[in-house]
Write a protein that holds these residues in place. Structure first.
Motif, PDB file in Angstrom:
ATOM      1  N   ILE A   9      34.122  22.115  84.934  1.00  0.00           N
ATOM      2  CA  ILE A   9      33.596  21.101  84.029  1.00  0.00           C
ATOM      3  C   ILE A   9      34.685  20.774  83.015  1.00  0.00           C
ATOM      4  N   THR A  10      34.413  19.763  82.189  1.00  0.00           N
ATOM      5  CA  THR A  10      35.388  19.319  81.186  1.00  0.00           C
ATOM      6  C   THR A  10      34.781  19.381  79.794  1.00  0.00           C
ATOM      7  N   HIS A  11      35.583  19.808  78.830  1.00  0.00           N
ATOM      8  CA  HIS A  11      35.184  19.793  77.423  1.00  0.00           C
ATOM      9  C   HIS A  11      36.042  18.756  76.716  1.00  0.00           C
ATOM     10  N   LEU A  12      35.389  17.879  75.960  1.00  0.00           N
ATOM     11  CA  LEU A  12      36.069  16.816  75.229  1.00  0.00           C
ATOM     12  C   LEU A  12      35.818  16.998  73.739  1.00  0.00           C
ATOM     13  N   TYR A  13      36.890  17.025  72.957  1.00  0.00           N
ATOM     14  CA  TYR A  13      36.776  17.159  71.501  1.00  0.00           C
ATOM     15  C   TYR A  13      37.464  15.978  70.842  1.00  0.00           C
ATOM     16  N   ASP A  14      36.741  15.290  69.957  1.00  0.00           N
ATOM     17  CA  ASP A  14      37.253  14.128  69.220  1.00  0.00           C
ATOM     18  C   ASP A  14      37.364  12.944  70.161  1.00  0.00           C
ATOM     19  N   MET A  15      36.491  11.975  69.994  1.00  0.00           N
ATOM     20  CA  MET A  15      36.459  10.826  70.896  1.00  0.00           C
ATOM     21  C   MET A  15      37.446   9.730  70.493  1.00  0.00           C
ATOM     22  N   GLY A  16      38.320  10.044  69.496  1.00  0.00           N
ATOM     23  CA  GLY A  16      39.397   9.118  69.138  1.00  0.00           C
ATOM     24  C   GLY A  16      40.703   9.615  69.709  1.00  0.00           C
ATOM     25  N   SER A  17      41.267  10.653  69.079  1.00  0.00           N
ATOM     26  CA  SER A  17      42.452  11.314  69.645  1.00  0.00           C
ATOM     27  C   SER A  17      41.941  12.540  70.394  1.00  0.00           C
ATOM     28  N   THR A  18      41.517  12.323  71.626  1.00  0.00           N
ATOM     29  CA  THR A  18      40.735  13.305  72.365  1.00  0.00           C
ATOM     30  C   THR A  18      41.571  14.443  72.923  1.00  0.00           C
ATOM     31  N   SER A  19      41.072  15.664  72.702  1.00  0.00           N
ATOM     32  CA  SER A  19      41.607  16.842  73.375  1.00  0.00           C
ATOM     33  C   SER A  19      40.694  17.150  74.553  1.00  0.00           C
TER      34      SER A  19
END
Length: 221
Positions: free
Chosen positions: A116-126
């Motif tokens: 699965i994928t974890h996304l942090y910060d929907m602007g400058s995304t990690s």
């Protein structure tokens, strides 16, 4: 040629090549001792590799309780790698599609999916991938929902001015010119960019240089 990524075993402190970590953990006497002396209620335990989707040198090998939730994983990743400004985050199948409720149990999520994928910060995304390496049934070795087994050794960086080992990143060069400039202690002050965007120490996190992230990227427990 860039140096091959290495990790540090949390049990014995040995430095191990990334491709050999699985074999090392199988043979690590101190890890086996932790397993043998664990007395907690047995449950499904998942060996997950958390890896930066874009900089493969950053990775965490974790043993996660099946009873833990994705919220537990989110909190852990924020504390060790990501947190800077309280940004939103989410989990998803297939990168940006099919979001997963963070209240879901780890065991139920990985029952039918290996990654699965974890996304942090929907602007400058990690973006972090979480992949199942192995699973075992046994007593957890810690009271916490997650045990850190191996963490990547911080990638080496050379000073852009003199090529000695670097310890700093010039935040002003990154903010004003979009350039990643690494500096050693001797070249930091002569470089001159010390006021508007103070330089930051290089820390062991793929989020360095993104948004307001400065580390320290220490393990949460």
């Amino acid at each position: 040629m860039a140096a091959r990524p290495k990790g540090i075993c949390s049990y014995c402190g040995e430095e191990v090549a990334k491709q050999s970590i699985g074999k090392h953990l199988e043979k690590c006497a101190k890890r086996q001792a932790a397993i043998d002396t664990a007395t907690r209620e047995p449950e499904a335990l998942f060996y997950l590799r958390a890896e930066s989707a874009h900089i493969k040198a950053f990775f965490l090998d974790l043993e996660v309780r099946g009873s833990a939730t994705l919220n537990d994983l989110d909190s852990y990743l924020r504390a060790i790698w990501l947190e800077c400004c309280g940004h939103l985050s989410e989990f998803a199948y297939e990168a940006w599609r099919d979001t997963i409720s963070s209240s879901r149990k780890v065991e139920s999520v990985f029952k039918n999916h290996k990654e699965i994928t974890h996304l942090y910060d929907m602007g400058s995304t990690s973006e972090t991938t979480l992949r199942v390496i192995a699973e075992r049934k046994g007593a957890p070795t810690t009271t916490r929902p997650i045990a850190l087994m191996v963490r990547n050794k911080i990638p080496e960086a050379s000073c852009d001015e003199c090529e000695k080992p670097a310890r700093w990143m010039c935040n002003e060069c990154l903010a004003e010119e979009g350039e990643w400039v690494a500096l050693c202690d001797d070249c930091l002050e002569p470089h001159g960019h010390m006021t508007d965007y103070p330089p930051v120490l290089l820390v062991n996190s793929p989020r360095l240089g993104m948004c307001g992230y400065t580390g320290p990227a220490d393990p949460p427990y």
